[in-house]
Design a protein around this motif. Structure first.
Motif, PDB file in Angstrom:
ATOM      1  N   VAL A  86     -50.992 -47.541 -50.763  1.00 28.49           N
ATOM      2  CA  VAL A  86     -49.742 -47.411 -51.833  1.00 28.49           C
ATOM      3  C   VAL A  86     -49.175 -46.599 -51.957  1.00 28.49           C
ATOM      4  O   VAL A  86     -49.010 -45.264 -52.764  1.00 28.49           O
ATOM      5  CB  VAL A  86     -49.966 -48.567 -52.629  1.00 28.49           C
ATOM      6  CG1 VAL A  86     -48.738 -48.301 -53.350  1.00 28.49           C
ATOM      7  CG2 VAL A  86     -50.988 -49.257 -52.532  1.00 28.49           C
ATOM      8  N   SER A  87     -47.910 -46.050 -51.526  1.00 26.56           N
ATOM      9  CA  SER A  87     -47.056 -44.623 -51.494  1.00 26.56           C
ATOM     10  C   SER A  87     -46.849 -44.545 -52.682  1.00 26.56           C
ATOM     11  O   SER A  87     -46.632 -45.605 -53.588  1.00 26.56           O
ATOM     12  CB  SER A  87     -45.616 -45.140 -50.341  1.00 26.56           C
ATOM     13  OG  SER A  87     -44.552 -45.643 -51.773  1.00 26.56           O
ATOM     14  N   PRO A  88     -46.863 -43.238 -53.007  1.00 27.58           N
ATOM     15  CA  PRO A  88     -46.560 -42.463 -54.729  1.00 27.58           C
ATOM     16  C   PRO A  88     -45.317 -43.079 -55.127  1.00 27.58           C
ATOM     17  O   PRO A  88     -45.083 -43.505 -56.397  1.00 27.58           O
ATOM     18  CB  PRO A  88     -47.266 -41.486 -54.513  1.00 27.58           C
ATOM     19  CG  PRO A  88     -47.093 -41.048 -53.012  1.00 27.58           C
ATOM     20  CD  PRO A  88     -46.726 -41.951 -51.435  1.00 27.58           C
ATOM     21  N   GLN A  89     -44.394 -43.501 -54.625  1.00 34.48           N
ATOM     22  CA  GLN A  89     -42.672 -43.578 -54.578  1.00 34.48           C
ATOM     23  C   GLN A  89     -43.165 -45.858 -55.201  1.00 34.48           C
ATOM     24  O   GLN A  89     -42.397 -46.097 -55.515  1.00 34.48           O
ATOM     25  CB  GLN A  89     -41.759 -44.225 -54.228  1.00 34.48           C
ATOM     26  CG  GLN A  89     -41.618 -42.464 -53.097  1.00 34.48           C
ATOM     27  CD  GLN A  89     -42.446 -42.018 -51.817  1.00 34.48           C
ATOM     28  OE1 GLN A  89     -43.657 -42.956 -51.994  1.00 34.48           O
ATOM     29  NE2 GLN A  89     -42.027 -40.719 -52.057  1.00 34.48           N
TER      30      GLN A  89
ATOM     31  N   THR B 288     -46.094 -48.724 -61.659  1.00 33.57           N
ATOM     32  CA  THR B 288     -45.381 -47.939 -62.980  1.00 33.57           C
ATOM     33  C   THR B 288     -45.254 -48.648 -63.845  1.00 33.57           C
ATOM     34  O   THR B 288     -44.664 -48.733 -64.884  1.00 33.57           O
ATOM     35  CB  THR B 288     -46.599 -46.930 -62.934  1.00 33.57           C
ATOM     36  OG1 THR B 288     -47.831 -47.216 -61.995  1.00 33.57           O
ATOM     37  CG2 THR B 288     -47.252 -46.798 -64.076  1.00 33.57           C
ATOM     38  N   ALA B 289     -43.640 -47.686 -63.786  1.00 32.81           N
ATOM     39  CA  ALA B 289     -42.423 -47.470 -65.108  1.00 32.81           C
ATOM     40  C   ALA B 289     -42.421 -49.148 -65.070  1.00 32.81           C
ATOM     41  O   ALA B 289     -41.743 -49.317 -66.135  1.00 32.81           O
ATOM     42  CB  ALA B 289     -41.470 -46.659 -64.233  1.00 32.81           C
TER      43      ALA B 289
ATOM     44  N   VAL C   9     -36.741 -52.001 -56.131  1.00 32.29           N
ATOM     45  CA  VAL C   9     -37.068 -50.754 -55.118  1.00 32.29           C
ATOM     46  C   VAL C   9     -38.031 -50.645 -54.865  1.00 32.29           C
ATOM     47  O   VAL C   9     -38.225 -50.451 -53.452  1.00 32.29           O
ATOM     48  CB  VAL C   9     -36.512 -49.454 -56.370  1.00 32.29           C
ATOM     49  CG1 VAL C   9     -37.207 -47.798 -55.446  1.00 32.29           C
ATOM     50  CG2 VAL C   9     -34.810 -49.227 -56.560  1.00 32.29           C
ATOM     51  N   ALA C  10     -39.475 -51.092 -55.285  1.00 33.97           N
ATOM     52  CA  ALA C  10     -40.470 -51.492 -55.274  1.00 33.97           C
ATOM     53  C   ALA C  10     -40.624 -52.164 -54.147  1.00 33.97           C
ATOM     54  O   ALA C  10     -41.202 -51.957 -52.982  1.00 33.97           O
ATOM     55  CB  ALA C  10     -41.567 -51.677 -56.104  1.00 33.97           C
TER      56      ALA C  10
END
Length: 111
Positions: free
Chosen positions: A55-58, A64-65, A84-85
């Protein structure tokens, strides 16, 4: 008893885990109660980890945020991050393969 999967099965498992994460994100976007949304996303992330899905860091940062914002009932902020996710995750999905039309010589009957 350990069962090893072939590469195609492993890829399918990873793809399914990422799709589960995207579904959890979409469910959270559908105004599900905050704790249920957070629980669904947490379970989906655990499934990705278990399957070895990348899973991409973005995406991880957004999710998470968003989880943190949901914890404090800050729905608009969480909604923006989850959107966005979702868009990032929709780019990860493999393209759907549509078979070409068959021709009369493609199908052999009676053998």
């Amino acid at each position: 008893m350990t069962t090893e999967l072939d590469p195609a099965s492993l890829q399918h498992l990873r793809t399914t885990a990422v799709q589960k994460l995207d579904n959890a994100v979409c469910t959270a976007l559908a105004n599900v109660e905050g704790d249920a949304a957070r629980r669904g996303i947490k379970e989906a992330l655990a499934a990705c980890t278990e399957a070895g899905a990348v899973v991409s860091p973005q995406v991880l940062g957004c999710v998470t945020a968003a989880d943190e914002h949901l914890r404090y009932n800050e729905r608009m902020e969480a909604r923006m991050l989850l959107t966005v996710a979702h868009r990032l995750l929709s780019r990860v999905r493999p393209p759907m393969v549509v078979p070409g039309p068959s021709t009369p010589g493609d199908v052999v009957l009676g053998r």
